[in-house]
Design a protein around this motif. Structure first.
Motif, mmCIF file in Angstrom:
data_model
loop_
_atom_site.group_PDB
_atom_site.id
_atom_site.type_symbol
_atom_site.label_atom_id
_atom_site.label_comp_id
_atom_site.label_asym_id
_atom_site.label_seq_id
_atom_site.Cartn_x
_atom_site.Cartn_y
_atom_site.Cartn_z
ATOM 1 N N GLY A 208 25.929 60.311 120.273
ATOM 2 C CA GLY A 208 27.213 59.640 120.093
ATOM 3 C C GLY A 208 27.592 59.549 118.623
ATOM 4 O O GLY A 208 27.094 60.315 117.794
ATOM 5 N N LYS A 209 28.460 58.578 118.302
ATOM 6 C CA LYS A 209 28.925 58.378 116.929
ATOM 7 C C LYS A 209 28.534 56.991 116.429
ATOM 8 O O LYS A 209 28.633 56.009 117.161
ATOM 9 C CB LYS A 209 30.444 58.531 116.848
ATOM 10 C CG LYS A 209 30.951 59.945 116.968
ATOM 11 C CD LYS A 209 32.469 59.985 116.743
ATOM 12 C CE LYS A 209 32.996 61.408 116.838
ATOM 13 N NZ LYS A 209 34.464 61.453 116.586
ATOM 14 N N ILE A 210 28.111 56.937 115.177
ATOM 15 C CA ILE A 210 27.747 55.648 114.581
ATOM 16 C C ILE A 210 29.002 54.843 114.275
ATOM 17 O O ILE A 210 29.959 55.349 113.671
ATOM 18 C CB ILE A 210 26.909 55.850 113.305
ATOM 19 C CG1 ILE A 210 25.511 56.335 113.680
ATOM 20 C CG2 ILE A 210 26.833 54.571 112.482
ATOM 21 C CD1 ILE A 210 24.575 56.510 112.531
ATOM 22 N N THR A 211 28.985 53.583 114.706
ATOM 23 C CA THR A 211 30.115 52.686 114.440
ATOM 24 C C THR A 211 29.767 51.582 113.460
ATOM 25 O O THR A 211 30.652 50.915 112.941
ATOM 26 C CB THR A 211 30.613 52.049 115.750
ATOM 27 O OG1 THR A 211 29.531 51.319 116.364
ATOM 28 C CG2 THR A 211 31.118 53.111 116.713
ATOM 29 N N ASP A 212 28.468 51.379 113.211
ATOM 30 C CA ASP A 212 28.055 50.334 112.264
ATOM 31 C C ASP A 212 26.620 50.609 111.839
ATOM 32 O O ASP A 212 25.827 51.175 112.608
ATOM 33 C CB ASP A 212 28.158 48.953 112.923
ATOM 34 C CG ASP A 212 28.176 47.808 111.895
ATOM 35 O OD1 ASP A 212 28.258 48.095 110.683
ATOM 36 O OD2 ASP A 212 28.112 46.643 112.322
ATOM 37 N N VAL A 213 26.282 50.230 110.615
ATOM 38 C CA VAL A 213 24.917 50.401 110.109
ATOM 39 C C VAL A 213 24.409 49.083 109.549
ATOM 40 O O VAL A 213 25.161 48.302 108.964
ATOM 41 C CB VAL A 213 24.837 51.499 109.017
ATOM 42 C CG1 VAL A 213 25.216 52.847 109.578
ATOM 43 C CG2 VAL A 213 25.717 51.153 107.834
ATOM 44 N N GLY A 214 23.120 48.823 109.737
ATOM 45 C CA GLY A 214 22.500 47.631 109.194
ATOM 46 C C GLY A 214 22.063 47.836 107.753
ATOM 47 O O GLY A 214 22.180 48.932 107.190
ATOM 48 N N GLU A 215 21.549 46.782 107.156
ATOM 49 C CA GLU A 215 21.049 46.867 105.783
ATOM 50 C C GLU A 215 19.893 47.857 105.711
ATOM 51 O O GLU A 215 19.170 48.081 106.679
ATOM 52 C CB GLU A 215 20.580 45.493 105.300
ATOM 53 C CG GLU A 215 21.692 44.468 105.158
ATOM 54 C CD GLU A 215 21.168 43.135 104.651
ATOM 55 O OE1 GLU A 215 19.976 43.065 104.302
ATOM 56 O OE2 GLU A 215 21.943 42.158 104.629
ATOM 57 N N ASN A 216 19.728 48.460 104.557
ATOM 58 C CA ASN A 216 18.632 49.383 104.252
ATOM 59 C C ASN A 216 18.752 50.722 104.985
ATOM 60 O O ASN A 216 17.801 51.509 104.980
ATOM 61 C CB ASN A 216 17.272 48.757 104.572
ATOM 62 C CG ASN A 216 17.046 47.465 103.834
ATOM 63 O OD1 ASN A 216 17.467 47.307 102.678
ATOM 64 N ND2 ASN A 216 16.397 46.500 104.487
ATOM 65 N N VAL A 217 19.881 50.991 105.614
ATOM 66 C CA VAL A 217 20.101 52.299 106.237
ATOM 67 C C VAL A 217 20.830 53.185 105.240
ATOM 68 O O VAL A 217 21.972 52.915 104.868
ATOM 69 C CB VAL A 217 20.923 52.178 107.535
ATOM 70 C CG1 VAL A 217 21.229 53.571 108.092
ATOM 71 C CG2 VAL A 217 20.166 51.351 108.566
ATOM 72 N N ARG A 218 20.158 54.226 104.797
ATOM 73 C CA ARG A 218 20.717 55.110 103.776
ATOM 74 C C ARG A 218 21.103 56.481 104.320
ATOM 75 O O ARG A 218 21.924 57.179 103.734
ATOM 76 C CB ARG A 218 19.695 55.299 102.642
ATOM 77 C CG ARG A 218 19.255 53.994 101.980
ATOM 78 C CD ARG A 218 20.346 53.419 101.097
ATOM 79 N NE ARG A 218 19.894 52.216 100.420
ATOM 80 C CZ ARG A 218 20.120 50.982 100.855
ATOM 81 N NH1 ARG A 218 20.792 50.802 101.997
ATOM 82 N NH2 ARG A 218 19.676 49.927 100.199
ATOM 83 N N MET A 219 20.494 56.880 105.431
ATOM 84 C CA MET A 219 20.680 58.257 105.907
ATOM 85 C C MET A 219 21.933 58.440 106.768
ATOM 86 O O MET A 219 22.322 59.570 107.050
ATOM 87 C CB MET A 219 19.442 58.712 106.683
ATOM 88 C CG MET A 219 19.172 57.940 107.965
ATOM 89 S SD MET A 219 17.685 58.540 108.829
ATOM 90 C CE MET A 219 16.405 57.832 107.788
ATOM 91 N N PHE A 220 22.546 57.340 107.217
ATOM 92 C CA PHE A 220 23.723 57.436 108.074
ATOM 93 C C PHE A 220 24.852 56.571 107.559
ATOM 94 O O PHE A 220 24.634 55.605 106.812
ATOM 95 C CB PHE A 220 23.380 57.002 109.506
ATOM 96 C CG PHE A 220 22.302 57.800 110.154
ATOM 97 C CD1 PHE A 220 22.488 59.147 110.429
ATOM 98 C CD2 PHE A 220 21.092 57.215 110.501
ATOM 99 C CE1 PHE A 220 21.492 59.891 111.029
ATOM 100 C CE2 PHE A 220 20.093 57.945 111.100
ATOM 101 C CZ PHE A 220 20.291 59.291 111.371
#
Length: 388
Positions: free
Chosen positions: A125-137
């Motif tokens: 699917g598609k990413i709609t939100d990222v949490g802290e410390n996520v750098r690759m997406f």
């Protein structure tokens, strides 16, 4: 891509429960189920499963009671910014159906999840939100990989370490069919069996998801001579079309005799076995000198006892592979196993096989299709198709 058609708790799951979900879904340990060995897990869901008047909702297939049909209904979307560090929120486009999903919904899996919950783990699917410390997406990235639950829904939360970017030329459907099957096959052939070009590889349950992936990799990437063993003429014909040099129908053929005939008595260098039981012993006896047999699963429901004298006499090795556990034990190998498969997919060497795709409204029909063993390769549920 080749197609033939067409609880709400805030507690973090225990390490044992989480590890169980990383096991190849279609290759669960059925004997444990028969003995009633279960762990109760309170799942961490993306949203409370309840009737909601929230403005933003998505469709999800909910298991409201064990061994009952799933119910497709609206779920409230989580608010932005509610993600834990290292996690991503994915708008799911499609999710693969695995036999473990069915057992979980029957309450017969070794991890028992209190109802209600949303099953499904292998998504794209598609990413709609990222949490802290996520750098690759970042938001908008097309991704595929694994979540613990909630795959059969419009929204799921997963660890960023369990997701991969989808290349522009790869469809959501192709991507959803890759991680478990091809990741397992890649580790089995390379890390465990240490395959060399030109060797002979026997694959049992060769028409299944992991089986066809192993045939695909062994033949088209590692230039092996591939023998595929499957149940019935139709499945054998499919395995042959997907690249196997020879096929064995073990519903009517003796596997040892056929291997002796195919290899002129020399035996096979590698066996990748997903069946177990008596078939495992036949395969072990069919190894060549310094052959290797890799245990992938026990689809027969019987965990075999290994006659160690055969290992000695053949100077052979028996080993196992658990792809999902590499996420914590060997994260580099975990990610490389899928990275390399994507690389070979892009060169045209690999072609994931999807036997059928169902809309979310037909989720119960999809489960029945897999449960009655009508499927080969992967079966997908398209979350975005009409559910009216």
């Amino acid at each position: 891509m080749d197609k033939s058609s067409d609880s709400s708790s805030s507690k973090t799951p225990s390490k044992m429960a989480a590890a169980t979900f990383r096991c190849p879904p279609e290759l669960l340990l059925r004997p444990l189920v028969r003995r009633g060995s279960q762990v109760t897990l309170k799942p961490k869901l993306t949203a409370n499963i309840s009737t909601s008047s929230a403005k933003n909702t998505y469709k999800a297939a909910v298991c409201e009671d064990y061994d009952k049909p799933l119910v497709v209904r609206d779920m409230p979307s989580a608010s932005p910014g509610e993600l834990e560090p290292g996690m991503v929120r994915v708008a799911v486009q499609c999710c693969a159906v695995n036999f473990a999903d069915i057992l979980i919904c029957k309450g017969k899996y070794q991890v028992k999840i209190p109802t209600p919950f949303v099953p499904g783990s292998e998504i794209a699917g598609k990413i709609t939100d990222v949490g802290e410390n996520v750098r690759m997406f970042q938001k908008g990235d097309r991704v595929f990989g694994h979540c613990q639950l909630n795959g059969f829904s419009g929204e799921a939360i997963a660890s960023a370490q369990s997701m991969w970017k989808i290349p522009p030329s790869v469809s959501f459907e192709e991507a959803a069919s890759i991680p478990t099957s091809y990741g397992t096959a890649m580790l089995a052939l390379t890390q465990r069996a240490k395959i060399r070009s030109g060797e002979t590889v026997l694959v049992t349950a060769a028409a299944g998801g992991v089986g066809l992936a192993t045939v695909d990799l062994a033949k088209h990437v590692f230039n092996a001579t591939v023998i595929g063993a499957a149940g019935g003429p139709e499945k054998c014909a499919l395995v042959k079309r997907r690249g196997a040099d020879h096929v064995i129908d073990y519903t009517k053929e003796n596997i040892r005799e056929r291997i002796r005939e195919i290899t002129d008595g020399n035996g096979v260098n590698i066996v990748c076995d997903s069946v177990g039981g008596d078939l495992f012993t036949q395969c072990l006896k069919s190894l060549s000198w310094e052959g290797r047999i890799v245990v992938i699963g026990f689809a027969s429901g019987t965990i075999p006892k290994i006659p160690a004298n055969l290992l000695l006499l053949k100077n052979a090795a028996a080993t196992g592979v658990w792809w999902g556990e590499h996420k914590t034990k060997n994260p580099g190998a975990f990610r490389r196993s899928v990275d390399h498969c994507v690389d070979h997919l892009l060169t045209g060497q690999l072609q994931p096989y999807i036997s059928k795709t169902f809309p979310l409204s037909k989720i119960n029909e999809a489960f029945e299709y897999v449960q009655t063993r009508k499927s080969s390769g992967k079966v997908l549920v398209n979350i975005t198709e009409s559910v009216g």
